[in-house]
Design a protein around this motif. Structure first.
Motif, short mmCIF file in Angstrom:
data_model
loop_
_atom_site.label_atom_id
_atom_site.label_comp_id
_atom_site.label_asym_id
_atom_site.label_seq_id
_atom_site.Cartn_x
_atom_site.Cartn_y
_atom_site.Cartn_z
N PHE A 20 0.97 -1.17 0.06
CA PHE A 20 -0.09 0.03 -0.08
C PHE A 20 0.95 1.21 0.00
CE2 PHE A 20 -3.56 -2.55 2.03
CZ PHE A 20 -4.09 -3.00 1.08
N VAL A 21 1.84 1.35 0.93
CA VAL A 21 2.78 2.49 0.89
C VAL A 21 3.46 2.50 -0.40
CG1 VAL A 21 4.78 3.42 2.04
CG2 VAL A 21 3.02 2.36 3.31
N ALA A 22 4.14 1.44 -0.98
CA ALA A 22 4.81 1.62 -2.43
C ALA A 22 3.92 1.95 -3.36
CB ALA A 22 5.30 0.06 -2.62
N GLU A 23 2.45 1.52 -3.55
CA GLU A 23 1.39 2.11 -4.46
C GLU A 23 1.23 3.67 -4.30
OE1 GLU A 23 -1.51 -0.75 -4.03
OE2 GLU A 23 -0.75 -2.35 -4.89
N ALA A 24 1.24 4.14 -3.20
CA ALA A 24 0.91 5.59 -2.90
C ALA A 24 1.89 6.52 -3.13
CB ALA A 24 0.65 5.81 -1.17
N VAL A 25 3.23 5.94 -2.98
CA VAL A 25 4.30 6.67 -3.51
C VAL A 25 4.31 6.76 -4.87
CG1 VAL A 25 6.95 6.48 -3.76
CG2 VAL A 25 5.96 6.12 -1.44
N GLU A 26 4.17 5.61 -5.89
CA GLU A 26 4.04 5.72 -7.23
C GLU A 26 2.87 6.41 -7.56
OE1 GLU A 26 5.94 4.10 -9.37
OE2 GLU A 26 7.01 2.58 -8.17
N ARG A 27 1.96 6.74 -6.76
CA ARG A 27 0.76 7.69 -7.47
C ARG A 27 1.30 8.93 -7.37
NH1 ARG A 27 -2.54 3.63 -4.74
NH2 ARG A 27 -2.65 5.02 -2.92
N ARG A 28 2.21 9.26 -6.61
CA ARG A 28 2.59 10.44 -6.55
C ARG A 28 3.69 11.00 -7.50
NH1 ARG A 28 -0.14 9.20 -2.95
NH2 ARG A 28 -1.57 10.75 -1.41
N ARG A 29 3.98 10.06 -8.48
CA ARG A 29 5.06 10.17 -9.53
C ARG A 29 6.33 10.00 -9.00
NH1 ARG A 29 2.43 15.03 -13.30
NH2 ARG A 29 0.10 14.24 -13.48
N ALA A 30 6.56 9.26 -7.97
CA ALA A 30 7.88 9.07 -7.42
C ALA A 30 8.11 7.67 -7.69
CB ALA A 30 7.87 9.35 -6.14
N ARG A 31 9.20 6.92 -7.70
CA ARG A 31 9.32 5.62 -7.80
C ARG A 31 9.76 4.94 -6.35
NH1 ARG A 31 14.68 2.59 -9.86
NH2 ARG A 31 14.08 0.69 -9.73
N ALA A 32 8.88 3.81 -6.14
CA ALA A 32 9.18 3.20 -5.22
C ALA A 32 10.16 2.03 -5.39
CB ALA A 32 7.93 2.63 -4.53
N VAL A 33 11.25 1.89 -4.63
CA VAL A 33 12.11 0.99 -4.67
C VAL A 33 11.77 0.05 -3.49
CG1 VAL A 33 14.89 0.28 -4.71
CG2 VAL A 33 13.94 2.52 -5.74
N LEU A 34 11.30 -1.24 -3.74
CA LEU A 34 11.13 -2.22 -2.73
C LEU A 34 12.23 -2.97 -2.32
CD1 LEU A 34 8.84 -3.09 -1.12
CD2 LEU A 34 8.01 -4.73 -2.87
N LEU A 35 12.83 -2.76 -1.21
CA LEU A 35 13.76 -3.68 -0.76
C LEU A 35 13.47 -4.52 0.09
CD1 LEU A 35 16.97 -2.30 1.09
CD2 LEU A 35 16.12 -4.68 1.23
N GLU A 36 13.11 -5.91 -0.28
CA GLU A 36 12.58 -7.01 0.02
C GLU A 36 13.49 -7.91 0.99
OE1 GLU A 36 9.39 -8.89 -3.11
OE2 GLU A 36 11.08 -7.85 -4.15
#
Length: 312
Positions: A20-36
């Motif tokens: 949810f956080v990653a998707e919300a970041v992407e909606r703000r035209r930023a890139r979410a780098v998911l460190l799994e």
């Protein structure tokens, strides 16, 4: 064309809150780098070389905004289930491999933080989720009202505590189970002797409805009311959660406590007594959102994502 801002989200793709956080970041035209973190070392490449950190071929050392959702306390070893998935003939070898993995992950995250990045939250604050006694001690030191608490392996200490406070609950020191009320059956010799196997956290029961208050960067975000009639642990009534308004003194308590614990973002679990006073049960450094607010465009996720992007 200017490159997109990047926010590092530390967690697991299988964890809804991380996604949810990653998707919300992407909606703000930023890139979410998911460190799994759960993919290390099996299926992802994480490296540290002379202070520089690389994740799947991408350098993280110069990035500025980090959000921690899922990371385990480094020692002792985390859940046994995680160990059984690794291919070692003896559990001792599994333990040693997991110890090395945890040392690696925590060292990398602390190194990134020391380079000046904005962390929500710093690892020291995240660890307070598991170190409940340490959190309570810090809150008491800053005069934040919390329940009277006993952690012990002594049957006699439990009896004396219950005699003093009458209504008492118990729960794990590191979390992971529902809160239960101490009943007469819990005070038998046979039952209390189990404390020799494992210490337990006991608290006076704060009777009253529960509130969850989200704080970000020293400012109120949103509050929710969870009725507690018929249950001991408010989590059993999450389906009855509704938005709420808190008075200024309650928000002041939350903001002061978050600062004392070094939490940039937190959800505070509060109980309001019959006399109207607020008592803090816990400050959550990696709080869930979807049980309380819309995880796509609610106030909490929107404010959090905007903050993370602003720091990138």
């Amino acid at each position: 064309m200017a490159s997109r801002k990047k926010v590092v989200v530390i967690g697991s793709r299988s964890d809804d809150a991380t996604r949810f956080v990653a998707e919300a970041v992407e909606r703000r035209r930023a890139r979410a780098v998911l460190l799994e973190t759960d993919r290390v070392p099996d299926s992802a490449a994480l490296s540290w070389e002379d202070g520089d950190v690389h994740w799947d071929g991408e350098c993280l050392s110069d990035l500025r905004s980090f959000y921690i959702k899922v990371v385990r306390l480094s020692l002792p070893v985390p859940e046994a289930e995680a160990l059984s998935e690794r291919n070692f003939p003896r559990w001792q070898e599994q333990y040693l491999a997991e110890r090395e993995r945890q040392s690696f992950l925590h060292s990398v995250l602390r190194a990134l933080h020391r380079r000046g990045g904005s962390f929500v939250n710093p690892l020291e604050a995240v660890e307070l989720h598991y170190l409940k006694l340490h959190q309570l001690a810090l809150l008491r030191r800053h005069r934040i009202p919390v329940p009277n608490t006993l952690a012990t392996t002594s049957p006699e200490a439990v009896r004396e505590f219950v005699a003093r406070h009458r209504a008492v609950i118990y729960k794990p020191l590191g979390g992971g189970a529902l809160v239960r009320k101490v009943e007469e059956a819990d005070l038998t010799e046979e039952r209390l002797q189990l404390l020799a196997n494992c210490p337990v956290l006991f608290q006076e029961q704060i009777v009253g409805d529960e509130y969850r208050a989200y704080v970000l960067d020293g400012e109120p975000v949103a509050a929710f009311h969870i009725p507690t009639d018929g249950v001991v642990d408010a989590r059993q009534n999450l389906h009855r959660t509704k938005p709420a308004r808190l008075p200024k003194d309650a928000w002041a308590l939350c903001i002061k406590g978050a600062k004392a614990l070094g939490m940039v973002f937190t959800a505070v679990d509060l109980r309001r007594t019959r006399e109207g006073a607020f008592v803090a049960l816990e400050f959550n450094p990696t709080p869930a959102i979807s049980f309380f607010d819309d995880p796509h465009d609610g106030k909490v996720i929107s404010r959090l994502a905007s903050y993370l992007v602003s720091k990138a």
